[in-house]
Write an enzyme that holds these catalytic residues in place. Structure first.
Site, PDB file in Angstrom:
ATOM      1  N   HIS A   8     -18.648 -21.218 -28.320  1.00 42.27           N
ATOM      2  CA  HIS A   8     -19.119 -21.788 -27.053  1.00 42.27           C
ATOM      3  C   HIS A   8     -19.614 -20.716 -26.076  1.00 42.27           C
ATOM      4  O   HIS A   8     -19.321 -19.518 -26.228  1.00 42.27           O
ATOM      5  CB  HIS A   8     -18.003 -22.602 -26.398  1.00 42.27           C
ATOM      6  CG  HIS A   8     -16.800 -21.768 -26.037  1.00 42.27           C
ATOM      7  ND1 HIS A   8     -16.748 -20.949 -24.931  1.00 42.27           N
ATOM      8  CD2 HIS A   8     -15.606 -21.618 -26.660  1.00 42.27           C
ATOM      9  CE1 HIS A   8     -15.587 -20.329 -24.874  1.00 42.27           C
ATOM     10  NE2 HIS A   8     -14.872 -20.718 -25.916  1.00 42.27           N
ATOM     11  N   GLU A  83      -9.566 -25.720 -30.168  1.00 37.09           N
ATOM     12  CA  GLU A  83      -9.089 -24.340 -30.232  1.00 37.09           C
ATOM     13  C   GLU A  83      -7.581 -24.278 -30.457  1.00 37.09           C
ATOM     14  O   GLU A  83      -6.843 -25.217 -30.102  1.00 37.09           O
ATOM     15  CB  GLU A  83      -9.462 -23.596 -28.940  1.00 37.09           C
ATOM     16  CG  GLU A  83      -8.996 -22.131 -28.843  1.00 37.09           C
ATOM     17  CD  GLU A  83      -9.549 -21.204 -29.923  1.00 37.09           C
ATOM     18  OE1 GLU A  83      -9.424 -21.525 -31.129  1.00 37.09           O
ATOM     19  OE2 GLU A  83     -10.073 -20.134 -29.553  1.00 37.09           O
TER      20      GLU A  83
END
Length: 198
Positions: A8, A83
């Site tokens: 990201h 995550e």
């Protein structure tokens, strides 16, 4: 089949060197511009995707949507791409994280010795669920459409765990060649039998 995996864009916690984990932190403006730039580069190079799979966390999903731009392929959230969790110590600054005798300090330097904080996830768990994602979601695509191009947008530790499977190595070398930079991509080919980095 071609697979792009990409971390990201930048967040404020990235800039502050805080351990984000599963906290749902937004992209900052720098992160948005990074993602837009990647999307424009792909468009200029006539690189398009059948779909993008994204972590459900906002920083990854927004990155995926900005990279897609005005293209009409789907961005699909999948919880297996979330995550790693650092439990009760998410948000801790890097210096404080490392300045301890606790086994959390081995996260980057000696992954085989890493023990997560209370409520956190192990590296073996990350490897297990990323392998499950690739084997059950990505690899079957090759059978029905061998010329497909797929992207995964997720997170640093999550993608390192996935690359343990793609590159066929263990947790002792969890980080491979190092933590991926924000909006940095790695490309693989899959022939139905093995993964090979381009």
């Amino acid at each position: 089949m071609e697979l792009y995996i990409l971390r990201h864009g930048t967040t404020d916690w990235n800039k502050q060197k805080r351990f984000q984990g599963s906290q749902d932190i937004n992209l900052n403006e720098e992160g948005r511009q990074l993602a837009i730039k990647v999307g424009k580069r792909f468009k200029n190079e006539n690189i398009s995707f059948d779909c993008i799979y994204s972590s459900p966390l906002k920083r990854a999903y927004e990155t995926a949507c900005l990279i897609r731009g005005d293209n009409n392929y789907p961005v699909i959230k999948n919880p297996l791409l979330r995550e790693i969790s650092f439990g009760c110590q998410e948000g801790m600054p890097y210096d404080e994280w490392m300045n301890t005798e606790d086994h959390r300090k081995y996260f980057f330097t000696n992954p085989i010795e890493y023990i997560p904080p209370e409520g956190g996830e192990t590296l073996s768990s990350v490897c297990k669920r990323t392998k499950e994602f690739v084997q059950t979601i990505i690899e079957p695509i090759q059978k029905s459409k061998p010329d497909s191009r797929i992207m995964i947008v997720a997170h640093g530790a999550l993608l390192a765990g996935m690359m343990c499977y793609l590159d066929n190595h263990g947790i002792e070398t969890f980080w491979g060649s190092g933590l991926k930079g924000n909006c940095e991509e790695t490309i693989y080919n899959y022939d139905g039998q093995k993964w090979e980095k381009k």
